[in-house]
Scaffold this motif. Structure first.
Motif, mmCIF file in Angstrom:
data_model
loop_
_atom_site.group_PDB
_atom_site.id
_atom_site.type_symbol
_atom_site.label_atom_id
_atom_site.label_comp_id
_atom_site.label_asym_id
_atom_site.label_seq_id
_atom_site.Cartn_x
_atom_site.Cartn_y
_atom_site.Cartn_z
ATOM 1 N N GLY A 153 43.766 -48.177 33.360
ATOM 2 C CA GLY A 153 44.699 -47.257 33.988
ATOM 3 C C GLY A 153 44.030 -46.246 34.890
ATOM 4 N N PRO A 154 44.825 -45.471 35.605
ATOM 5 C CA PRO A 154 44.296 -44.517 36.585
ATOM 6 C C PRO A 154 43.856 -43.211 35.960
ATOM 7 C CG PRO A 154 46.671 -44.341 36.511
ATOM 8 C CD PRO A 154 46.302 -45.450 35.546
ATOM 9 N N MET B 163 51.472 -45.446 31.769
ATOM 10 C CA MET B 163 50.901 -46.381 30.802
ATOM 11 C C MET B 163 51.989 -47.067 29.985
ATOM 12 S SD MET B 163 47.792 -46.326 31.646
ATOM 13 C CE MET B 163 47.227 -47.501 30.396
ATOM 14 N N PHE B 164 53.102 -46.384 29.764
ATOM 15 C CA PHE B 164 54.237 -46.998 29.077
ATOM 16 C C PHE B 164 54.776 -48.168 29.900
ATOM 17 C CE2 PHE B 164 58.667 -47.479 27.865
ATOM 18 C CZ PHE B 164 58.606 -47.406 26.469
ATOM 19 N N GLU B 165 54.847 -47.980 31.212
ATOM 20 C CA GLU B 165 55.295 -49.068 32.094
ATOM 21 C C GLU B 165 54.278 -50.203 32.113
ATOM 22 O OE1 GLU B 165 58.241 -49.379 33.563
ATOM 23 O OE2 GLU B 165 58.785 -47.526 32.521
ATOM 24 N N PHE B 166 52.998 -49.871 32.108
ATOM 25 C CA PHE B 166 51.970 -50.910 32.063
ATOM 26 C C PHE B 166 52.050 -51.706 30.763
ATOM 27 C CE2 PHE B 166 49.301 -48.292 35.172
ATOM 28 C CZ PHE B 166 49.507 -49.184 36.220
ATOM 29 N N ASP B 167 52.501 -51.072 29.702
ATOM 30 C CA ASP B 167 52.652 -51.758 28.422
ATOM 31 C C ASP B 167 53.690 -52.860 28.519
ATOM 32 O OD1 ASP B 167 51.880 -51.718 25.504
ATOM 33 O OD2 ASP B 167 54.050 -51.507 25.306
ATOM 34 N N ASN B 168 54.722 -52.639 29.331
ATOM 35 C CA ASN B 168 55.735 -53.681 29.548
ATOM 36 C C ASN B 168 55.172 -54.829 30.374
ATOM 37 O OD1 ASN B 168 57.784 -52.270 28.198
ATOM 38 N ND2 ASN B 168 58.298 -51.087 30.025
ATOM 39 N N THR B 169 54.301 -54.480 31.324
ATOM 40 C CA THR B 169 53.715 -55.507 32.201
ATOM 41 C C THR B 169 52.615 -56.293 31.490
ATOM 42 O OG1 THR B 169 54.122 -54.034 34.092
ATOM 43 C CG2 THR B 169 52.616 -55.885 34.445
ATOM 44 N N TYR B 170 51.836 -55.583 30.678
ATOM 45 C CA TYR B 170 50.720 -56.217 29.967
ATOM 46 C C TYR B 170 50.850 -55.943 28.461
ATOM 47 C CZ TYR B 170 48.987 -55.840 34.759
ATOM 48 O OH TYR B 170 48.872 -55.887 36.128
ATOM 49 N N PRO B 171 51.775 -56.624 27.793
ATOM 50 C CA PRO B 171 52.011 -56.358 26.361
ATOM 51 C C PRO B 171 50.836 -56.798 25.485
ATOM 52 C CG PRO B 171 53.233 -58.293 27.087
ATOM 53 C CD PRO B 171 52.654 -57.676 28.329
ATOM 54 N N THR C 151 50.996 -46.624 23.438
ATOM 55 C CA THR C 151 50.582 -45.694 22.378
ATOM 56 C C THR C 151 49.133 -45.220 22.530
ATOM 57 O OG1 THR C 151 50.063 -47.601 20.973
ATOM 58 C CG2 THR C 151 52.222 -46.561 20.682
ATOM 59 N N ASN C 152 48.256 -46.063 23.077
ATOM 60 C CA ASN C 152 46.843 -45.646 23.188
ATOM 61 C C ASN C 152 46.457 -45.156 24.576
ATOM 62 O OD1 ASN C 152 46.162 -47.946 24.844
ATOM 63 N ND2 ASN C 152 45.945 -49.199 23.002
ATOM 64 N N ALA C 153 47.401 -45.250 25.545
ATOM 65 C CA ALA C 153 47.173 -44.748 26.908
ATOM 66 C C ALA C 153 45.943 -45.355 27.578
ATOM 67 C CB ALA C 153 47.080 -43.226 26.908
ATOM 68 N N GLY C 154 45.525 -46.525 27.089
ATOM 69 C CA GLY C 154 44.379 -47.197 27.698
ATOM 70 C C GLY C 154 43.053 -46.906 27.042
ATOM 71 N N TYR C 155 43.043 -46.045 26.031
ATOM 72 C CA TYR C 155 41.800 -45.760 25.319
ATOM 73 C C TYR C 155 41.411 -46.955 24.443
ATOM 74 C CZ TYR C 155 41.749 -40.892 26.791
ATOM 75 O OH TYR C 155 41.676 -39.761 27.546
ATOM 76 N N GLY C 156 40.134 -46.994 24.072
ATOM 77 C CA GLY C 156 39.596 -48.162 23.370
ATOM 78 C C GLY C 156 39.880 -48.166 21.883
ATOM 79 N N THR C 157 41.140 -48.230 21.518
ATOM 80 C CA THR C 157 41.516 -48.304 20.106
ATOM 81 C C THR C 157 41.211 -49.705 19.557
ATOM 82 O OG1 THR C 157 43.760 -49.015 20.649
ATOM 83 C CG2 THR C 157 43.368 -46.640 20.439
#
Length: 260
Positions: free
Chosen positions: A86-87, A209-217, A223-229
């Motif tokens: 993410g950006p 990031m919520f929208e990206f979650d729909n694109t890349y489920p 929930t993690n905003a792109g962090y390395g969980t």
């Protein structure tokens, strides 16, 4: 007192000081419900006092530079330097000189719940004279590095304000612009403007990031905003890299090199 406990509780909600005569009357009431309500009132007022003290502390830079003659003081912060995907998003915000105590709950966005950030987002947007957002994608981050991308996002956010600020309050960074500025360490905990900027930037990026979650489920971006969980890393290993992953960040960098 002749009032019911319910009525007393409702009246105590309007009390603004423990020196209120009504409080003194309640202290003589031995009913357990009344005494419990008094304890709750004391806690509420103590919390309100603490918030007001913090609000005054966090307003000191804005007051200092307004007093020095600066009209439009922009607080600047960013969100998203550490994630793997993410950006990076920056926000510049100019509050009016007489910004109100409606912002008393404003704090470093990392210290606030999702619901509180969303609530404060609307209050800040209503209060602000100007808000600018700067966004730099993973492509830019990979091209110039995250530190430089953050600077670029911050500069873009200044340019998007619509009015030119005459002073900048920046969270732990100096920008190459011709505007006087103060680099404030832990600015989101020490400046109301920077804290407001951190909330706007955080909510803006989280929504992306919520929208990206729909694109890349599967990666857990909502929930993690792109962090390395753990969830993110497991799915990254199983499903591979998405277009929004930062190829200059590990372990993605090693995965890209392995593929090549």
């Amino acid at each position: 007192m002749s009032e019911t406990v319910k009525v007393i509780k409702e009246k105590l909600l309007n009390v603004t000081t423990m020196e209120d005569p009504f409080v003194k009357l309640c202290e003589k009431d031995e009913r357990k419900g009344v005494q419990t309500a008094l304890i709750q009132t004391k806690r509420r007022l103590k919390k309100a006092e603490h918030l007001l003290e913090r609000f005054e502390m966090m307003s000191r830079f804005e007051k200092k530079y307004h007093k020095a003659g600066f009209e439009y003081i922009a607080g600047i912060d960013e969100v998203g330097r550490g994630p793997l995907a993410g950006p990076v998003v920056a926000c510049s915000i100019v509050l009016p000189k007489d910004f109100s105590v409606s912002l008393v709950e404003v704090n470093d966005s990392k210290q606030l719940s999702l619901a509180k950030r969303e609530e404060l987002f609307d209050k800040i947007m209503d209060e602000a004279l100007a808000v600018g957002i700067g966004i730099k994608s993973e492509t830019v981050i990979d091209s110039v590095n995250i530190y430089e991308a953050t600077k670029l996002a911050m500069i873009d956010s200044i340019n998007e304000l619509g009015i030119k600020p005459d002073y900048l309050l920046i969270d732990a960074m100096t920008l190459p612009v011709d505007i006087p500025q103060d680099n404030i360490i832990k600015g989101d905990a020490n400046s109301i403007s920077i804290a407001c900027a951190s909330i706007i930037a955080k909510v803006t990026r989280d929504r992306m990031m919520f929208e990206f979650d729909n694109t890349y489920p599967g990666y857990g971006f909502a929930t993690n905003a792109g962090y390395g969980t753990k969830e993110h890393l497991i799915h990254l290993k199983e499903a591979g890299i998405t277009p929004i992953h930062r190829k200059s960040f590990e372990p993605i960098k090693s995965m890209v090199n392995k593929e090549n």
